[in-house]
Write a protein that holds these residues in place. Structure first.
Motif, PDB file in Angstrom:
ATOM      1  N   GLY A 179      35.498  18.083  45.916  1.00 42.80           N
ATOM      2  CA  GLY A 179      34.895  19.401  45.206  1.00 42.80           C
ATOM      3  C   GLY A 179      35.690  20.483  45.646  1.00 42.80           C
ATOM      4  N   GLY A 180      36.798  20.462  46.123  1.00 40.33           N
ATOM      5  CA  GLY A 180      37.645  21.495  46.499  1.00 40.33           C
ATOM      6  C   GLY A 180      38.953  21.325  45.564  1.00 40.33           C
ATOM      7  N   LEU A 181      40.007  22.451  45.797  1.00 41.29           N
ATOM      8  CA  LEU A 181      40.904  22.587  44.952  1.00 41.29           C
ATOM      9  C   LEU A 181      42.042  22.839  45.738  1.00 41.29           C
ATOM     10  CD1 LEU A 181      41.389  22.749  42.054  1.00 41.29           C
ATOM     11  CD2 LEU A 181      40.851  25.008  42.250  1.00 41.29           C
ATOM     12  N   VAL A 182      43.322  22.165  45.621  1.00 49.66           N
ATOM     13  CA  VAL A 182      44.523  22.869  46.137  1.00 49.66           C
ATOM     14  C   VAL A 182      45.057  23.704  45.099  1.00 49.66           C
ATOM     15  CG1 VAL A 182      46.663  22.335  47.001  1.00 49.66           C
ATOM     16  CG2 VAL A 182      44.781  20.800  47.717  1.00 49.66           C
ATOM     17  N   VAL A 183      45.460  25.007  45.327  1.00 48.60           N
ATOM     18  CA  VAL A 183      46.039  25.729  44.548  1.00 48.60           C
ATOM     19  C   VAL A 183      47.404  26.123  44.690  1.00 48.60           C
ATOM     20  CG1 VAL A 183      45.495  28.077  43.148  1.00 48.60           C
ATOM     21  CG2 VAL A 183      43.596  27.019  44.330  1.00 48.60           C
ATOM     22  N   LYS A 184      48.239  25.945  43.563  1.00 46.84           N
ATOM     23  CA  LYS A 184      49.844  26.227  43.960  1.00 46.84           C
ATOM     24  C   LYS A 184      50.308  27.467  43.508  1.00 46.84           C
ATOM     25  CE  LYS A 184      50.162  22.633  41.057  1.00 46.84           C
ATOM     26  NZ  LYS A 184      48.530  22.432  40.642  1.00 46.84           N
ATOM     27  N   ASP A 185      51.245  28.024  43.791  1.00 48.32           N
ATOM     28  CA  ASP A 185      52.033  29.143  43.467  1.00 48.32           C
ATOM     29  C   ASP A 185      51.587  30.587  43.611  1.00 48.32           C
ATOM     30  OD1 ASP A 185      53.671  27.428  42.081  1.00 48.32           O
ATOM     31  OD2 ASP A 185      52.291  27.293  40.276  1.00 48.32           O
ATOM     32  N   THR A 186      50.300  30.580  44.196  1.00 49.08           N
ATOM     33  CA  THR A 186      49.550  31.775  44.311  1.00 49.08           C
ATOM     34  C   THR A 186      48.862  31.856  45.691  1.00 49.08           C
ATOM     35  OG1 THR A 186      48.365  33.522  43.415  1.00 49.08           O
ATOM     36  CG2 THR A 186      47.459  31.151  43.211  1.00 49.08           C
ATOM     37  N   CYS A 187      48.391  33.096  45.919  1.00 50.32           N
ATOM     38  CA  CYS A 187      47.629  33.158  47.125  1.00 50.32           C
ATOM     39  C   CYS A 187      46.385  34.092  46.920  1.00 50.32           C
ATOM     40  CB  CYS A 187      48.227  33.559  48.394  1.00 50.32           C
ATOM     41  SG  CYS A 187      48.456  35.386  48.175  1.00 50.32           S
ATOM     42  N   MET A 188      45.347  33.872  47.952  1.00 51.23           N
ATOM     43  CA  MET A 188      44.095  34.835  47.776  1.00 51.23           C
ATOM     44  C   MET A 188      44.309  36.236  47.708  1.00 51.23           C
ATOM     45  SD  MET A 188      42.579  33.872  51.455  1.00 51.23           S
ATOM     46  CE  MET A 188      43.725  32.524  52.126  1.00 51.23           C
ATOM     47  N   VAL A 189      45.580  36.716  48.116  1.00 49.70           N
ATOM     48  CA  VAL A 189      45.604  38.118  48.235  1.00 49.70           C
ATOM     49  C   VAL A 189      46.428  38.610  46.966  1.00 49.70           C
ATOM     50  CG1 VAL A 189      46.874  40.105  49.292  1.00 49.70           C
ATOM     51  CG2 VAL A 189      45.893  38.285  50.693  1.00 49.70           C
ATOM     52  N   VAL A 190      47.452  37.930  46.530  1.00 50.11           N
ATOM     53  CA  VAL A 190      48.009  38.421  45.119  1.00 50.11           C
ATOM     54  C   VAL A 190      47.337  37.649  43.747  1.00 50.11           C
ATOM     55  CG1 VAL A 190      50.055  38.795  46.366  1.00 50.11           C
ATOM     56  CG2 VAL A 190      49.895  36.472  45.271  1.00 50.11           C
ATOM     57  N   SER A 191      46.366  36.837  43.733  1.00 48.98           N
ATOM     58  CA  SER A 191      45.733  36.612  42.662  1.00 48.98           C
ATOM     59  C   SER A 191      44.342  37.430  42.329  1.00 48.98           C
ATOM     60  CB  SER A 191      45.557  35.192  42.836  1.00 48.98           C
ATOM     61  OG  SER A 191      44.332  34.772  43.817  1.00 48.98           O
ATOM     62  N   PRO A 192      44.229  37.775  41.050  1.00 53.56           N
ATOM     63  CA  PRO A 192      43.208  38.486  41.010  1.00 53.56           C
ATOM     64  C   PRO A 192      41.763  38.092  41.075  1.00 53.56           C
ATOM     65  CG  PRO A 192      43.904  37.651  38.845  1.00 53.56           C
ATOM     66  CD  PRO A 192      44.745  37.020  39.841  1.00 53.56           C
ATOM     67  N   LEU A 193      41.210  37.962  42.530  1.00 57.33           N
ATOM     68  CA  LEU A 193      40.200  37.226  42.872  1.00 57.33           C
ATOM     69  C   LEU A 193      38.984  37.988  42.235  1.00 57.33           C
ATOM     70  CD1 LEU A 193      40.292  36.006  46.554  1.00 57.33           C
ATOM     71  CD2 LEU A 193      40.571  34.781  44.513  1.00 57.33           C
ATOM     72  N   GLU A 194      38.983  39.293  42.176  1.00 57.72           N
ATOM     73  CA  GLU A 194      37.935  40.087  41.597  1.00 57.72           C
ATOM     74  C   GLU A 194      37.705  39.862  40.220  1.00 57.72           C
ATOM     75  OE1 GLU A 194      41.028  41.012  42.406  1.00 57.72           O
ATOM     76  OE2 GLU A 194      41.945  42.457  41.091  1.00 57.72           O
ATOM     77  N   LYS A 195      38.753  39.045  39.584  1.00 59.07           N
ATOM     78  CA  LYS A 195      38.515  38.965  38.210  1.00 59.07           C
ATOM     79  C   LYS A 195      37.877  38.015  37.663  1.00 59.07           C
ATOM     80  CE  LYS A 195      41.772  42.365  36.157  1.00 59.07           C
ATOM     81  NZ  LYS A 195      43.079  42.648  35.784  1.00 59.07           N
ATOM     82  N   ILE A 196      37.965  36.680  38.821  1.00 60.10           N
ATOM     83  CA  ILE A 196      37.390  35.522  38.728  1.00 60.10           C
ATOM     84  C   ILE A 196      36.238  35.444  39.431  1.00 60.10           C
ATOM     85  CG2 ILE A 196      39.718  34.660  38.053  1.00 60.10           C
ATOM     86  CD1 ILE A 196      40.049  33.701  40.640  1.00 60.10           C
ATOM     87  N   GLY A 197      35.504  36.219  39.655  1.00 58.68           N
ATOM     88  CA  GLY A 197      34.066  36.112  40.199  1.00 58.68           C
ATOM     89  C   GLY A 197      34.019  36.028  41.740  1.00 58.68           C
ATOM     90  N   VAL A 198      34.979  36.158  42.504  1.00 54.62           N
ATOM     91  CA  VAL A 198      34.993  35.812  43.930  1.00 54.62           C
ATOM     92  C   VAL A 198      34.609  37.189  44.670  1.00 54.62           C
ATOM     93  CG1 VAL A 198      36.153  35.042  45.851  1.00 54.62           C
ATOM     94  CG2 VAL A 198      36.640  34.000  43.559  1.00 54.62           C
ATOM     95  N   ASP A 199      33.868  37.258  45.430  1.00 53.36           N
ATOM     96  CA  ASP A 199      33.337  38.530  46.069  1.00 53.36           C
ATOM     97  C   ASP A 199      33.092  38.492  47.500  1.00 53.36           C
ATOM     98  OD1 ASP A 199      30.967  37.225  45.908  1.00 53.36           O
ATOM     99  OD2 ASP A 199      29.720  39.075  45.330  1.00 53.36           O
ATOM    100  N   GLN A 200      32.856  37.316  47.985  1.00 54.11           N
ATOM    101  CA  GLN A 200      32.886  37.201  49.556  1.00 54.11           C
ATOM    102  C   GLN A 200      33.631  36.060  50.135  1.00 54.11           C
ATOM    103  OE1 GLN A 200      29.438  38.305  51.904  1.00 54.11           O
ATOM    104  NE2 GLN A 200      28.437  39.018  50.024  1.00 54.11           N
ATOM    105  N   ILE A 201      34.407  35.999  50.663  1.00 56.84           N
ATOM    106  CA  ILE A 201      34.959  34.741  51.398  1.00 56.84           C
ATOM    107  C   ILE A 201      34.996  34.561  52.768  1.00 56.84           C
ATOM    108  CG2 ILE A 201      36.668  34.550  49.286  1.00 56.84           C
ATOM    109  CD1 ILE A 201      38.933  35.162  51.397  1.00 56.84           C
ATOM    110  N   LEU A 202      35.168  33.129  53.298  1.00 55.51           N
ATOM    111  CA  LEU A 202      35.503  32.762  54.789  1.00 55.51           C
ATOM    112  C   LEU A 202      36.813  32.262  54.562  1.00 55.51           C
ATOM    113  CD1 LEU A 202      34.141  32.541  57.619  1.00 55.51           C
ATOM    114  CD2 LEU A 202      33.501  30.121  56.989  1.00 55.51           C
TER     115      LEU A 202
END
Ligand code: F3S
Length: 393
Positions: free
Chosen positions: A336-359
Motif C-alpha cells: 500500500g506504499g508508493l515509490v515516487v519519482k522525480d520529486t521530493c517531499m520538500v519541493v512538491s506541493p504537499l500542502e495542496k494534496i492534503g498532507v499536513d503532518q508527516i514522520l
C-alpha cells in the motif's frame, strides 16, 4: 563568449559568471566536467522562473557539459497518483520541456552521483543542491562551490566556472576539529549530528572524529545534507572515510585547530527543536532521495504486510527502475506504499494534496517543511518510520 561571438545566451551566462568571479576575486575561469542544476520545481521557481527558462531557450541556451537536474515538483509521469492539481502539472511540464530543449538530462534527483553524474577525485564541477555539493566535495573529492540555480545554469551553458572558494586547495583544509562524543547508530543520528554541527559552526570545514564510522554512503549523504541545511557547510572530512582525509592527516598539523564537542544532548536538542507533529498520518522517506539500498530496506520491512499509514518513498527515476527489477517497488506497492519519482517531499506541493503532518528520517525536510508547506514534522530513524507505517502508531 562574453562579447557575444557565440550567441546571446552564452554572453548572458558568461556575464553572470564574470560578475561572480569579480566579487570573489577569481583570477580566471576554469572548465567544469559537469553541472547539477537546482530550481526545477514550479513550486520553488514559480511563474518568474518558468518565464526566465523559456526566455533562455528562445535565446538559444544549450548545455555544453553533462548537466543533470534537481527534483521537480511532481512525479513527471504519475503526477495524478499524487493528486497534483492540473494547473501546477501543466506549468511543471513546461519547465521540463524548457530544460529538454536546452539538452539537459531530465534526471530530477538530488543524488546525481548515483545515476551517472559522478565526478572523479579532484575534478572541478559546478553543482547546485547543497546535499549533492557536500557529497561531491567530501565523499568523492570533486571540487565545487555552493552554486545557486542561475550560476549552475550559466556554467552548463558556458562549461566554465570562476576559480575561487572550494576549487582552491587552501580553502579545502579543515578549520575545526569536531569530536563526536556519542555513538551514531541510525541514519537519523547522522542527520541530527549534521544539523547540530551546522547550527553550531555555520560556515566551516570540519574534520570529524571521536566515534567509529564506516563508509556508508547513505549515512554520509544524510550527514552532509543536514550540515548544509542548518549551516553552510559544503565540505567535511572524516579520517579514513572521506576522499581527502588521508592527505589532510599527512600534510596538516591538526593540533592547532579549534576543537568542539558534540554529544547526545546536542542531538536530542535538535530532534526536539525540529519536532512539531503530534500525530503524523503520513510517512515520507527520501530526503536526500532514497538510494537503492534504502528502498531494499523498506521493501524488506513491508513485504507481505498491509500498511496502516501512507508511506511514500522519494527517489530518482533511474533508481526506481533498478528497484523495480529487484522487486522492491512491487513489495512497497503491494503493502500500500508508493515509490515516487522525480520529486521530493520538500519541493512538491504537499500542502495542496492534503498532507499536513508527516514522520520522516530527515532533518533537512524537518527544517524546510514547516515554512515551505506548513507541514508539521516528527523525526524517527528509517526502520521506526516504516514500523509506524505498518502498525499505525
Ligand atoms: Fe533532495 Fe529534496 Fe531533500 S532535493 S535533499 S530530497 S529537499
Amino acid at each position: 563568449m562574453l562579447q557575444g561571438e557565440y550567441g546571446e545566451a552564452k554572453a548572458l551566462a558568461m556575464k553572470l559568471l564574470v560578475a561572480v568571479g569579480d566579487i570573489f576575486e577569481a583570477k580566471r575561469m576554469i572548465k567544469v566536467k559537469s553541472v547539477q542544476v537546482s530550481g526545477v520545481s514550479y513550486k520553488t521557481i514559480g511563474e518568474a522562473g518558468l518565464e526566465f527558462l523559456e526566455d533562455l531557450c528562445r535565446k538559444g541556451a544549450e548545455a555544453t557539459v553533462k548537466t543533470t537536474l534537481n527534483p521537480a515538483g511532481m512525479d513527471l509521469t504519475e503526477w495524478r497518483r499524487m493528486r497534483i492539481p492540473s494547473d501546477f502539472a501543466r506549468k511543471q511540464l513546461r519547465i521540463i520541456s524548457a530544460f529538454k530543449r536546452m539538452r539537459m538530462n531530465i534526471t530530477c534527483t538530488c543524488i546525481p552521483y548515483f545515476v551517472g553524474n559522478r565526478p572523479g577525485f579532484g575534478e572541478s564541477v559546478a553543482w547546485a543542491e547543497s546535499s549533492a555539493i557536500s557529497f561531491a566535495n567530501s565523499v568523492l573529492g570533486a571540487r565545487t562551490n555552493r552554486e545557486g540555480g542561475p550560476t549552475a545554469l550559466a556554467s552548463s551553458i558556458t562549461g566554465r566556472t570562476p576559480l575561487y572558494g572550494l576549487h582552491l586547495d587552501e580553502n579545502r583544509r579543515p578549520t575545526h576539529i569536531v569530536q563526536v562524543q556519542t555513538e551514531l547508530r541510525t541514519d537519523l543520528d547522522f542527520s541530527l549530528l549534521g544539523y547540530a554541527l551546522g547550527r553550531k559552526l555555520g560556515y566551516c570545514v570540519p574534520f570529524i572524529t571521536g566515534t567509529s564510522m564506516e563508509r556508508n554512503f547513505d549515512h554520509l549523504k544524510t550527514l552532509g545534507a543536514s550540515m548544509a541545511t542548518s549551516g553552510a557547510i559544503a565540505l567535511y572530512h572524516i579520517g579514513g572515510i572521506t576522499a581527502e582525509s588521508h592527505l589532510i592527516i599527512k600534510e596538516h598539523d591538526l593540533h592547532f585547530l579549534e576543537k568542539i564537542s558534540i554529544g547526545k544532548t546536542a542531538l536530542r536538542s535538535v530532534r526536539e527543536k525540529l519536532t512539531f507533529a503530534e500525530s503524523p498520518k503520513h510517512v515520507c522517506l527520501g530526503c536526500p532521495h532514497c538510494s537503492l539500498k534504502e528502498l531494499g530496506k523498506v521493501a524488506k520491512l513491508v513485504d507481505g504486510k498491509r500498511l496502516k499509514r501512507k508511506l511514500w518513498c522519494f527517489t530518482s527515476r533511474e533508481t526506481c527502475e533498478e528497484a523495480e527489477k529487484l522487486g522492491y517497488v512491487s513489495a512497497i506497492g503491494g503493502a500500500g506504499g508508493l515509490v515516487v519519482k522525480d520529486t521530493c517531499m520538500v519541493v512538491s506541493p504537499l500542502e495542496k494534496i492534503g498532507v499536513d503532518q508527516i514522520l520522516t528520517n530527515s532533518c533537512k525536510a524537518a527544517h524546510y517543511l514547516p515554512s515551505s508547506s506548513r507541514v508539521r514534522v516528527a523525526l524517527a530513524p528509517l526502520e521506526e518510520c516504516v514500523r509506524f507505517a505498518v502498525e499505525g502508531s
